[in-house]
Design an enzyme around this catalytic site. Structure first.
Site: not given
Ligand code: GAL
Length: 673
Positions: A114, A152-153, A312, A320, A361-363
């Site tokens: 993305r 997004n960001e 968020e 990550w 999927k592990f978030h």
């Molecule tokens: C953000 C992003 C989200 C998701 C999230 C995971 O930076 O906007 O789409 O990826 O991180 O922590």
């Protein structure tokens, strides 16, 4: 005037990124049932949905989104609707491969993740405008629509592209900013190493060079890349404003300095109708709640103090970082309410339902893989109830005690190559000074240079390598009129083109600090120096020393060893009605506390007595009253002194005298009066 709060949202925002397209429609019914159970008030929809909304060029399928918005509306849930322009579909790249961004090394990114976007690309701009227009035309009057979430960001994962379209766009930008090639030569100092340009047409992005390239060019490229993303944001925003008047427009920031370093949020804060932010705990062993508080203060500050929304964060671990611990029981609520204390009008998450497939999927999510019979879900439901009881804080503003000057452009400049020491890290100093202020229980507003600081008794400058003469003159006027200033080393050194100010260092701050610096003498790794000071109170410094020559300032601490032995290390300058402190070495947290304590005395800021470390106390005030947030980050029950009695909103109890805040808990008192 555009709306500045989500349309039709009468409570605090509570919800998350909702990606129903990842699930069969049968799951959607379960989603809204659970959303109601948890008290969800708003969700973000459609952020990555371009490929589904436009499966082939010019072929649109809005049916599924119609059904999602209808279902949410029927269940009383407001929608923060995304423009999906951060993730163009594969057919777009097939037709326009030149819209994929190129690195400084000349490598073109591929489709399949993305954010693979060259923001100068004309085809991308046209396609983004088209899908935004179609969404706005279709949903402008939809009863569920509360606000627009553009892209997004911006700035992550790609902060700049170095392709030929960007080169051409950069030249146009330079022509607008500088007018002539001679002005560019002058600003960048191209007489050095024979870099002179005869024509603007020969200027390129700062691509890979054999050794260090021109710093002025590198700094301007960062400004250009940031401005280019903002052009694209504005293009979408203006379409949305035109077609959907009355619906506020945002894009989610990432103000934590550890999470995005390529965007000048001072400039972005002026462009959005509501500031929104994403924040994730960086689990690097440091106190995550301090970094959270700093990001929240910075977010509020880029919006000039207005309420903002945490769009968020995570219910538990992310996926990550090298190691992704779960949040401890209660930590999600503490994190959420700490953002609210510092001005957020709610707490939203990435994401609603944990994905089964794909990269995340592990978030963690609000609905974990394990469903509703989980700790995370139970805590989500509890948090929904807590936020529901805090609806009255909407519209109130966080009260700050001190200002910290911060500037992304100075950060960019100082991080360029070939500085006196790579250990002199501006972000580290910003973090360290913030932490010292946090530990003194002082609430921080961040401010950009060249703004009016007269409302603050104390202003701290942890790392402003790049400062205009005007910014220095403003600080001088601030001190002369009675302010107290604390400046850390390597500040006020260069102008906006990364050219050293004329004369002795620190060119922009000599007068206000009452000193000059003859030479920098950074220390080697592992080296430290001793500072002797008043009342036998010795301090230690590392990373940096310098040869300070007082010219009006008094020496308070002096180097006891190292090359600068015998010279001033920490100075104090009385100027007009005020005082300016200078700290010429890197102090640890103890040393910072001592110096800030002295400066706080000068500023007549009374110590916050009786508050244990890591018990955070913040106030929000406004038309509906004054609210004291007490957040206990420790494992020990605490007591917080109250000036007046009030109603505790989470427990419904009366509070007077000393407020009990159990270990790990949060209390919010609406103060009487
Ligand atoms: C953000 C992003 C989200 C998701 C999230 C995971 O930076 O906007 O789409 O990826 O991180 O922590």
């Amino acid at each position: 005037m555009p709306e500045t709060s989500p349309k039709g949202l009468a409570r605090l925002a509570f919800g998350g990124d909702y990606n129903p397209e990842q699930w069969p429609e049968t799951v959607w019914q379960d989603d809204v049932r659970l959303m109601r159970e948890a008290g969800v008030t708003m969700v973000s929809v459609g952020i990555f949905s371009w490929a589904l909304l436009e499966p082939a060029p010019g072929v649109h399928d809005f049916g599924w989104l119609d059904r999602v918005l209808g279902l949410l509306h029927d269940n009383g849930i407001r929608v923060d609707l995304g423009t999906p322009t951060v993730a163009p579909p594969v057919w777009f790249y097939r037709d326009h491969p030149d819209a994929l961004p190129v690195t400084a090394e000349g490598v073109r990114h591929e489709f399949g993740s993305r954010g693979a976007i060259c923001h100068s690309n004309a085809h991308y701009r046209a396609a983004a405008a088209d899908i935004t227009t179609r969404l706005a035309e279709r949903y402008a009057d939809h009863p569920a629509l509360a606000m627009w979430h553009v892209h997004n960001e911006y700035g992550v994962p790609v902060s700049a592209c170095y392709c030929d379209s960007c080169a051409a766009h950069f030249r146009r930008w330079l022509a607008t900013v500088y007018g002539t090639v001679d002005a560019v030569n002058e600003a960048w100092g191209t007489a050095f190493w024979g870099q002179r340009y005869a024509r603007l047409e020969d200027v390129n992005p700062p691509r890979v060079t054999p050794t260090v390239g021109n710093p002025g060019q590198a700094l301007d490229y960062k400004r250009f890349a940031d401005a280019t993303m903002r052009e694209n944001f504005r293009a979408e925003r203006d379409i949305l404003h035109r077609l959907a008047p009355g619906v506020p427009v945002t894009t989610n920031f990432m103000t934590a300095l550890s999470q995005c370093d390529s965007v000048d949020y001072w400039a972005w804060g002026r462009e959005v109708d509501i500031v929104t932010n994403d924040h994730y705990l960086i689990t690097d062993g440091r106190r995550t709640h301090v970094n959270l508080a700093m990001a929240a203060d910075l977010t509020r500050s880029v919006g000039a103090g207005a309420p903002w929304i945490l769009l968020e964060h995570s219910t538990s671990g992310v996926n990550w970082q090298p190691r992704n611990p779960a949040k401890a029981p209660g930590q999600m609520a503490r994190n959420s309410l700490a953002h609210v204390a510092r001005g957020s009008e709610g707490a939203m998450f990435f994401q609603w339902r944990q994905s089964r497939r794909g990269a995340e999927k592990f978030h963690s999510a609000m609905v974990p893989h394990g469903g509703a019979d989980t700790r995370v879900w139970r805590e989500v439901v509890e948090l929904g109830a807590s936020l529901d009881s805090l609806a009255a804080v909407r519209g109130t503003r966080t009260e700050a005690d001190v200002a910290v000057l911060w500037d992304w452009q100075s950060w960019w400049a100082q991080n360029l190559a070939w500085r006196p020491s790579e250990d002199a890290d501006p972000r580290e100093r910003a973090d360290a000074f913030y932490e010292a202020l946090y530990d003194r229980h002082l609430t921080v507003d961040f401010a950009r240079p060249e703004t009016d600081l007269s409302a603050y008794p104390l202003v701290v400058v942890p790392a402003l390598y790049l400062m205009t003469q005007k910014a220095g003159a403003d600080l001088k006027a601030y001190v002369e009129r009675g302010g107290t200033l604390v400046v850390s080393y390597f500040s006020g050194i260069v102008d906006e083109h990364d050219a050293v100010h004329e004369g002795a260092y620190p060119g922009a701050l000599r007068d206000v600090l009452g000193l000059t610096v003859e030479e920098f003498s950074p220390l080697l790794q592992g080296e430290s120096v001793r500072l002797t000071g008043p009342d036998g109170r010795d301090l230690d410094g590392d990373v940096w020393t310098e040869f300070v020559v007082p010219r009006g300032a008094e020496t308070v601490w002096r180097y006891a060893d190292g090359l600068a032995a015998g010279r001033p290390a920490v100075t104090r300058h009385r100027l007009g009605e005020g005082v300016a402190w200078y700290v010429s070495t890197r102090l640890g947290q103890d040393g910072l506390d001592v110096v800030l304590g002295r400066a706080a005395e000068d500023a007549r800021i009374a110590p916050r007595a009786g508050l244990p470390r890591d018990v955070e106390v913040v106030r929000r005030s406004g038309e509906t009253g004054s609210y004291l947030f007490a957040i206990n980050h420790t494992a020990v029950d605490a007591k917080v002194p109250l000036e007046t009695s009030g109603d505790e909103l989470l427990t419904g109890e009366r509070a007077a005298g000393r407020l009990a805040v159990p270990a790990g808990a949060v209390r919010v008192v609406r103060l009487d009066g």
